[in-house]
Write an enzyme that holds these catalytic residues in place. Sequence first.
Site, PDB file in Angstrom:
ATOM      1  N   HIS A 102      -5.281  40.404  53.561  1.00 41.12           N
ATOM      2  CA  HIS A 102      -5.907  40.606  52.249  1.00 41.12           C
ATOM      3  C   HIS A 102      -6.629  39.330  51.842  1.00 41.12           C
ATOM      4  O   HIS A 102      -6.083  38.238  52.041  1.00 41.12           O
ATOM      5  CB  HIS A 102      -4.825  40.936  51.213  1.00 41.12           C
ATOM      6  CG  HIS A 102      -5.371  41.008  49.818  1.00 41.12           C
ATOM      7  ND1 HIS A 102      -6.075  42.107  49.373  1.00 41.12           N
ATOM      8  CD2 HIS A 102      -5.334  40.110  48.799  1.00 41.12           C
ATOM      9  CE1 HIS A 102      -6.439  41.884  48.108  1.00 41.12           C
ATOM     10  NE2 HIS A 102      -6.012  40.689  47.744  1.00 41.12           N
ATOM     11  N   GLY A 138     -32.672  59.514  63.482  1.00 40.88           N
ATOM     12  CA  GLY A 138     -31.506  59.058  64.248  1.00 40.88           C
ATOM     13  C   GLY A 138     -31.296  57.566  64.039  1.00 40.88           C
ATOM     14  O   GLY A 138     -31.918  56.933  63.167  1.00 40.88           O
ATOM     15  N   ARG A 142     -34.367  59.089  73.689  1.00 38.35           N
ATOM     16  CA  ARG A 142     -34.665  58.374  74.926  1.00 38.35           C
ATOM     17  C   ARG A 142     -34.353  59.274  76.114  1.00 38.35           C
ATOM     18  O   ARG A 142     -33.531  60.174  76.018  1.00 38.35           O
ATOM     19  CB  ARG A 142     -33.841  57.080  74.988  1.00 38.35           C
ATOM     20  CG  ARG A 142     -34.182  56.141  73.842  1.00 38.35           C
ATOM     21  CD  ARG A 142     -33.397  54.860  73.903  1.00 38.35           C
ATOM     22  NE  ARG A 142     -33.640  54.091  75.103  1.00 38.35           N
ATOM     23  CZ  ARG A 142     -34.705  53.308  75.322  1.00 38.35           C
ATOM     24  NH1 ARG A 142     -35.651  53.196  74.401  1.00 38.35           N
ATOM     25  NH2 ARG A 142     -34.826  52.628  76.444  1.00 38.35           N
ATOM     26  N   ASP A 155     -27.144  54.697  80.693  1.00 35.42           N
ATOM     27  CA  ASP A 155     -28.016  55.691  80.052  1.00 35.42           C
ATOM     28  C   ASP A 155     -28.543  56.747  81.019  1.00 35.42           C
ATOM     29  O   ASP A 155     -28.989  57.799  80.595  1.00 35.42           O
ATOM     30  CB  ASP A 155     -29.236  54.990  79.425  1.00 35.42           C
ATOM     31  CG  ASP A 155     -28.917  54.363  78.072  1.00 35.42           C
ATOM     32  OD1 ASP A 155     -27.730  54.297  77.704  1.00 35.42           O
ATOM     33  OD2 ASP A 155     -29.874  53.935  77.393  1.00 35.42           O
ATOM     34  N   LEU A 172     -33.822  39.462  82.874  1.00 33.56           N
ATOM     35  CA  LEU A 172     -32.645  40.322  83.044  1.00 33.56           C
ATOM     36  C   LEU A 172     -32.173  40.836  81.677  1.00 33.56           C
ATOM     37  O   LEU A 172     -32.642  40.390  80.637  1.00 33.56           O
ATOM     38  CB  LEU A 172     -31.527  39.522  83.732  1.00 33.56           C
ATOM     39  CG  LEU A 172     -31.870  38.973  85.127  1.00 33.56           C
ATOM     40  CD1 LEU A 172     -30.789  37.996  85.605  1.00 33.56           C
ATOM     41  CD2 LEU A 172     -32.022  40.122  86.134  1.00 33.56           C
TER      42      LEU A 172
END
Length: 465
Positions: A444, A181, A272, A312, A40
């Site tokens: 800081h 890229g 892709r 995607d 998975l």
Amino acid sequence: MAETDFDVIIIGSGPGGYVAAIRAAQLGLKTACVESRETLGGTCLNVGCIPSKALLHASELYEEAHSGMLAKWGVKTSGLELDLGAMHGTRLEAIKGLTGGIEFLFKKNKITWLKGHAKFTAKDAIEVAGTSYKAKNFVIATGSSVTPLPGVEVDHQRIVDSTSALELAKVPETMVVIGGGVIGLELGSVWRRLGAKVTVVEYLDQILPGMDGEVRKEAAKLFKKQGFALRTSTKVTGAKAGADSVTLTVEPAAGGASETIEAEVVLVSIGRRPNTEGLQLDKAGLAVNQRGQIETDHEFRTPVPGIWAIGDVIPGPMLAHKAEDEGIAVAENIAGLTGIVNHEVIPSVVYTMPEIAGVGLTEEDAKAAGHEVKTGKFPMMANSRAKTNREGDGFVKVIADARTDRVLGVWIIASVGGTMIAQAAQAMEFGATSEDIAYTCHAHPTHSEALKEAAMAVTGKPIHV
Ligand SMILES: Cc1cc2nc3c(=O)[nH]c(=O)nc-3n(C[C@H](O)[C@H](O)[C@H](O)COP(=O)(O)OP(=O)(O)OC[C@H]3O[C@@H](n4cnc5c(N)ncnc54)[C@H](O)[C@@H]3O)c2cc1C
């Protein structure tokens, strides 16, 4: 409900799919997730984010020791050796641990893993490994895979893609990366740090398309300083793999005389493309757009009722965290809640050294969208922690609307830019002005103080420059 009937079946177990499955199960829906891989986690865990970050971390450690940087800190090394096998071993261990973790979460949430490749047989049915399954809702989360480059055939030996580039058994002496890229620069960095001479060939006139112009220029300068050769405005027209090397043919992007470049290994990383092949979308009444993506509305509904899509495979940046957020939202929408993703505020990070990160609009896009902008920049060299750590490369840039002071975008080049960008994203999500960031107390010494000072610089009043 029959054993093969579900409230929701998710196709694909990447960061979009597995997150959607877990949220759907948490919301009380009978949930299954189809995955054709052995494990998975999708691209991200198996061949993407995680293995690439494992090698980036390992190669950074090696470079620090090898280049003498550690000696500056009084850490002397001798007999330093590269054990590439051990490096790969740790990468595989990371994959095993994390993919196993998803399997554990599936069991914990009572999610059924349907092993195999899913294809639609109707609007409300799919087939996986010869069995038919029905569901009230389907979520297509099939992700993406490597875009091939015509004329440059990947053989996974001499000509590799992002997956085989993670698995090289030997450090090549020379490597050409096609595509400047994110993925090309990250994997190029890995092999450069381990000893390869790396040339990046990019079709456009600058690397890192989509990022802020100043960031792209600074990044190119830093990569060259690190030893990358950058060949922009150059197009690859063909490749011939021999026994020991590849001969690439290139020519100016605008046309002109061609020449050849020799390299031991060539990495094709030009992008892709969405995975929809073999899904039989037509059986479900779905079509893809010109870019092969499945279009959805803002709630991730496709035009077919009961079929949703995320990650995607739909338009938008191909990023794991975008897919994850869409996974949560889609499950909530299916359960009748209100799942929202703000696509205006999706951070993106290049995990090189220094890291390059951005969220919101670039200065160019902000102007093109009609904003009058004010920007504030602060160099990392003037940040006490970065300077002390010898991590002075880069800067933080805050882009604000000149009229309202609302932050439109933040861009960072800094060793820990990927971590710093989270604060900028949260500020933007809350509709912050540059003044809000400037008047927020920052610990800081931290690199994050550079973001505060860049915000102060929007009104021209940083302290440490
Ligand atoms: C080298 C590399 C590095 C990357 N680094 C980063 C990073 O650092 N940060 C980041 O945000 N993003 C990164 N990405 C991108 C990230 O991996 C993707 O954006 C993300 O995985 C997309 O998630 P997804 O769920 O949409 O699809 P995927 O992760 O692609 O998962 C889809 C899954 O669906 C399965 N599948 C497809 N079709 C079917 C079917 N019909 N039946 C059953 N199963 C099917 C596939 O086997 C796959 O496992 C990287 C990508 C690569 C290649």
